[in-house]
Motif scaffolding. Structure first.
Motif, mmCIF file in Angstrom:
data_model
loop_
_atom_site.group_PDB
_atom_site.id
_atom_site.type_symbol
_atom_site.label_atom_id
_atom_site.label_comp_id
_atom_site.label_asym_id
_atom_site.label_seq_id
_atom_site.Cartn_x
_atom_site.Cartn_y
_atom_site.Cartn_z
ATOM 1 N N LEU A 162 0.824 -1.207 0.000
ATOM 2 C CA LEU A 162 0.000 0.000 0.000
ATOM 3 C C LEU A 162 0.857 1.255 0.000
ATOM 4 O O LEU A 162 0.510 2.257 -0.635
ATOM 5 N N LEU A 163 1.971 1.208 0.700
ATOM 6 C CA LEU A 163 2.869 2.362 0.729
ATOM 7 C C LEU A 163 3.415 2.649 -0.667
ATOM 8 O O LEU A 163 3.481 3.804 -1.094
ATOM 9 N N SER A 164 3.774 1.605 -1.388
ATOM 10 C CA SER A 164 4.268 1.795 -2.755
ATOM 11 C C SER A 164 3.147 2.249 -3.675
ATOM 12 O O SER A 164 3.350 3.097 -4.549
ATOM 13 N N TYR A 165 1.940 1.716 -3.482
ATOM 14 C CA TYR A 165 0.794 2.150 -4.270
ATOM 15 C C TYR A 165 0.504 3.629 -4.029
ATOM 16 O O TYR A 165 0.188 4.371 -4.961
ATOM 17 N N SER A 166 0.574 4.051 -2.754
ATOM 18 C CA SER A 166 0.283 5.445 -2.426
ATOM 19 C C SER A 166 1.287 6.382 -3.104
ATOM 20 O O SER A 166 0.928 7.502 -3.501
ATOM 21 N N ALA A 167 2.520 5.926 -3.233
ATOM 22 C CA ALA A 167 3.519 6.742 -3.938
ATOM 23 C C ALA A 167 3.183 6.834 -5.429
ATOM 24 O O ALA A 167 3.303 7.901 -6.038
ATOM 25 N N MET A 168 2.735 5.719 -6.010
ATOM 26 C CA MET A 168 2.365 5.730 -7.431
ATOM 27 C C MET A 168 1.129 6.567 -7.714
ATOM 28 O O MET A 168 0.937 7.060 -8.822
ATOM 29 N N SER A 169 0.277 6.747 -6.708
ATOM 30 C CA SER A 169 -0.943 7.525 -6.914
ATOM 31 C C SER A 169 -0.634 8.977 -7.245
ATOM 32 O O SER A 169 -1.493 9.702 -7.755
ATOM 33 N N GLY A 170 0.585 9.422 -6.961
ATOM 34 C CA GLY A 170 0.980 10.783 -7.304
ATOM 35 C C GLY A 170 0.951 11.057 -8.788
ATOM 36 O O GLY A 170 0.840 12.209 -9.220
ATOM 37 N N VAL A 171 1.022 9.999 -9.599
ATOM 38 C CA VAL A 171 0.983 10.156 -11.058
ATOM 39 C C VAL A 171 -0.326 10.796 -11.508
ATOM 40 O O VAL A 171 -0.369 11.545 -12.474
ATOM 41 N N VAL A 172 -1.416 10.523 -10.798
ATOM 42 C CA VAL A 172 -2.724 11.085 -11.156
ATOM 43 C C VAL A 172 -3.240 12.014 -10.059
ATOM 44 O O VAL A 172 -4.435 12.121 -9.822
#
Length: 220
Positions: free
Chosen positions: A160-170
């Motif tokens: 989830l921590l890595s997903y939350s970082a990727m969410s910055g793309v959108v």
């Protein structure tokens, strides 16, 4: 190039707080949904207490599909659901629903695997004593699989921590959004390094906490 002492630490602190909020709320809902789904998957699988192969097949297919879609694509695909739930698709609130949708199936499969580690004799003994499926879940399955479940939650929290970082793309907010907007787009290598270091520290802390809890509750 800007030097590290020119970093806006207030922005870093705010982004870190946003990431912790995303992680906390999404992990809470992921545990609730993922644990329930994992238990249902286990109970309805072949040879288990509530064997129901059609239901198991449908749930398993849904879990496999959601686990197969890259997070960024999934996040964009569920924009309508996110909008309906939290009335926005950006920021911290907009990131939480897709984070849960992505992580809950992942946790469910880990929960199912942890429950399969339990010896069948333990379940049979509970059945012979007249325990209901609900009692077996709460008094046998969950206590027996506790260390495996804690390990599953730890792995999911890191994901989830890595997903939350990727969410910055959108525009999901948090450290990923800060790294993209200020680090990548403005060529601020120092900000990129700081955000990566913070994320690595979070991962280490989560893993250490999870490992200690697993060691504490391990029955073997």
């Amino acid at each position: 190039m800007n030097m590290t002492w020119e970093i806006n630490w207030a922005e870093i602190a705010k982004a870190t707080g946003d990431t912790l909020v995303m992680l906390g709320w999404s992990l809470l809902f992921t545990i609730i949904i993922g644990l329930a789904l994992g238990i249902i998957l286990f109970l309805t699988s072949k040879g288990q207490l509530l064997q129901n192969m059609p239901l198991y097949g449908v749930l398993s297919l849904i879990v496999n599909i959601l686990r197969s879609v890259p997070f960024v694509i999934l996040m964009i695909s569920v924009f309508p659901i996110t909008k309906a739930l939290v009335h926005t698709t950006i920021g911290v609130k907009g990131a939480i629903p897709p984070l849960v949708i992505a992580a809950a199936p992942f946790l469910a499969r880990l929960v199912e695997s942890a429950l399969r580690e339990i010896e069948s004799g333990v379940i049979e003994a509970a059945q012979s004593m007249g325990a209901t499926p609900w009692q077996i879940v709460w008094r046998v399955l969950l206590p027996e699989a506790r260390s495996g479940l804690i390990s599953a939650v730890t792995v999911t929290a890191v994901a989830l921590l890595s997903y939350s970082a990727m969410s910055g793309v959108v525009g999901g907010g948090g450290l990923g959004d800060l790294a993209l907007r200020y680090g990548y787009m403005r060529f601020r290598t120092d900000i990129m390094i700081v955000t990566v270091v913070i994320l690595v520290l979070f991962v280490q802390l989560l893993q250490m906490l999870g490992d200690r809890m697993v060691a504490k509750y391990n029955r073997k």
